[in-house]
Scaffold this active site. Sequence first.
Site, PDB file in Angstrom:
ATOM      1  N   GLY A  71      38.147  42.023  40.298  1.00 45.97           N
ATOM      2  CA  GLY A  71      38.883  43.248  39.999  1.00 45.97           C
ATOM      3  C   GLY A  71      40.201  42.950  39.305  1.00 45.97           C
ATOM      4  N   THR A  72      40.852  41.882  39.716  1.00 48.62           N
ATOM      5  CA  THR A  72      42.132  41.513  39.122  1.00 48.62           C
ATOM      6  C   THR A  72      41.973  41.256  37.624  1.00 48.62           C
ATOM      7  OG1 THR A  72      42.830  40.534  41.216  1.00 48.62           O
ATOM      8  CG2 THR A  72      44.027  39.834  39.247  1.00 48.62           C
ATOM      9  N   GLY A 199      32.948  42.982  42.972  1.00 47.53           N
ATOM     10  CA  GLY A 199      31.730  42.788  43.756  1.00 47.53           C
ATOM     11  C   GLY A 199      31.968  42.615  45.252  1.00 47.53           C
ATOM     12  N   HIS A 200      33.016  41.852  45.605  1.00 51.56           N
ATOM     13  CA  HIS A 200      33.146  41.508  47.021  1.00 51.56           C
ATOM     14  C   HIS A 200      33.617  42.654  47.895  1.00 51.56           C
ATOM     15  CE1 HIS A 200      37.585  40.618  47.631  1.00 51.56           C
ATOM     16  NE2 HIS A 200      37.549  40.643  46.325  1.00 51.56           N
ATOM     17  N   THR A 236      30.532  31.285  29.820  1.00 50.15           N
ATOM     18  CA  THR A 236      29.153  31.354  30.320  1.00 50.15           C
ATOM     19  C   THR A 236      29.092  32.263  31.534  1.00 50.15           C
ATOM     20  OG1 THR A 236      28.751  29.146  29.482  1.00 50.15           O
ATOM     21  CG2 THR A 236      27.212  29.959  31.153  1.00 50.15           C
ATOM     22  N   CYS A 324      46.616  40.805  50.153  1.00 50.76           N
ATOM     23  CA  CYS A 324      47.434  40.048  49.204  1.00 50.76           C
ATOM     24  C   CYS A 324      48.899  40.013  49.586  1.00 50.76           C
ATOM     25  CB  CYS A 324      47.295  40.646  47.817  1.00 50.76           C
ATOM     26  SG  CYS A 324      45.600  40.787  47.367  1.00 50.76           S
TER      27      CYS A 324
HETATM   28  N1  PLP Z   1      42.521  46.505  43.289  1.00 52.59           N
HETATM   29  C1  PLP Z   1      42.440  46.944  44.549  1.00 52.59           C
HETATM   30  C2  PLP Z   1      42.715  48.380  44.847  1.00 52.59           C
HETATM   31  C3  PLP Z   1      42.093  46.057  45.577  1.00 52.59           C
HETATM   32  O1  PLP Z   1      42.025  46.487  46.832  1.00 52.59           O
HETATM   33  C4  PLP Z   1      41.847  44.700  45.247  1.00 52.59           C
HETATM   34  C5  PLP Z   1      41.547  43.712  46.306  1.00 52.59           C
HETATM   35  O2  PLP Z   1      41.975  43.841  47.430  1.00 52.59           O
HETATM   36  C6  PLP Z   1      41.943  44.304  43.904  1.00 52.59           C
HETATM   37  C7  PLP Z   1      42.280  45.242  42.950  1.00 52.59           C
HETATM   38  C8  PLP Z   1      41.688  42.896  43.490  1.00 52.59           C
HETATM   39  O3  PLP Z   1      40.302  42.666  43.423  1.00 52.59           O
HETATM   40  P1  PLP Z   1      39.758  41.163  43.357  1.00 52.59           P
HETATM   41  O4  PLP Z   1      39.961  40.585  44.713  1.00 52.59           O
HETATM   42  O5  PLP Z   1      38.310  41.306  43.000  1.00 52.59           O
HETATM   43  O6  PLP Z   1      40.530  40.477  42.285  1.00 52.59           O
END
Ligand code: PLP
Length: 390
Positions: A71-72, A199-200, A236, A324
């Site tokens: 997601g990041t 995904g996670h 890849t 985080c």
């Molecule tokens: N955005 C939100 C709202 C999240 O809760 C998170 C993860 O906690 C992220 C982004 C980051 O996702 P990833 O861990 O896949 O980088």
Amino acid sequence: MKVVYVDNNATTKVDEAVFEEMRPYFCELYGNPSSMHFFGGQVQKKIDEARKRTAALLGALPEEIIFTACGTESNNAAIRSALEIFPEKRHIVTTRVEHPAVLTPCRNLSKRGYRVTELSVDGEGNLDLDELRAVVDEDTAIVSIMYANNETGVVFPIEEIGAIVKEKGAFFHTDAVQAVGKIPMNMASSTVDMLSLSGHKLHAPKGIGALYVRKGVPFRPFMVGGHQERSRRAGTENAAGIIALGKACEMAGDFLEEENTKVKALRDRLESEIVRLIPNVRVNGGGAVRLPNTTSVAFEFVEGEAILLLLNEKGICASSGSACTSGSLEPSHVLRAMGVPFTCAHGSIRFSLSRFSTDDQIDTIIRELPPVIHRLREMSPFGREFLQNK
Ligand code: PLP
């Protein structure tokens, strides 16, 4: 000790069926999907299927999906793309309650001369759409506003927000990492230009994410190199991860209803029992529209970290907010933005459920939590005073 896992907004269990789907793509079907031979080709076919499955969950077209690592990455890619497409525009709009995966890139950009507006929220965590209307202007390249908050579960009115953004000609990106699989979505009739998922958070493994980019919305890649992902994300492919994500998205679609009935009922029971059994608690964002699986509860006169440690001894895995930001003693930026008093923000715990959560687990929390809070209040000066005056 039995594990009671209620930290699903941090990460989820990989569904066994998802794991079975990805398993052959490590030791047996390990070809490179870009290879000319049949051995790679069969992996490519499976990636194509995963793209269709991921798109289907969003009501999107397969070609609108770019697979990423997380997601990041999706968030960073969306923001950077918009700024490259509109080099003359120097304004970014976001909110004070975003995940660091949006806030940090935005704050870094503000150090490089971009004007960044962080919208405020009210006591329930809701945005003021008039404030949004007032700040988006011709100089705004992108508005990035999360679909649902990872700490409180508060859901923003994404379509209304998108309509306002579109009037001003900026791109609209939403970090839907916590919302996908919990809220039905249809990108075909949406105002969203770009959407991030991970995904996670939906029972696929860590290390795979996706960015939806609406057909016709120009996109400049963040990762450049080979021609993978139609030159929009070089490198890849994480074939096994992509295949897992496809399966997880398909399953999330099948479980959407259950998420909003069974999981929500468990969350509601947990929440109402906590409020009934423990004095001086408040549900952060309790008056707002929220995700069905999340509750953030503030316990006055106690430290969140202390609650977590004692729950941990009972096998209960919860969180004091975002994974985080844990480890820092600062109260959560989300709760501070909501104006939650310091004494409450410090004692806030997030319980986030999943389709694997059970009645038994909720019973365990309801049994173990009240004595934990009582014990901690007895140990703190403010808590003792409160207990004496009760
Ligand atoms: N955005 C939100 C709202 C999240 O809760 C998170 C993860 O906690 C992220 C982004 C980051 O996702 P990833 O861990 O896949 O980088």
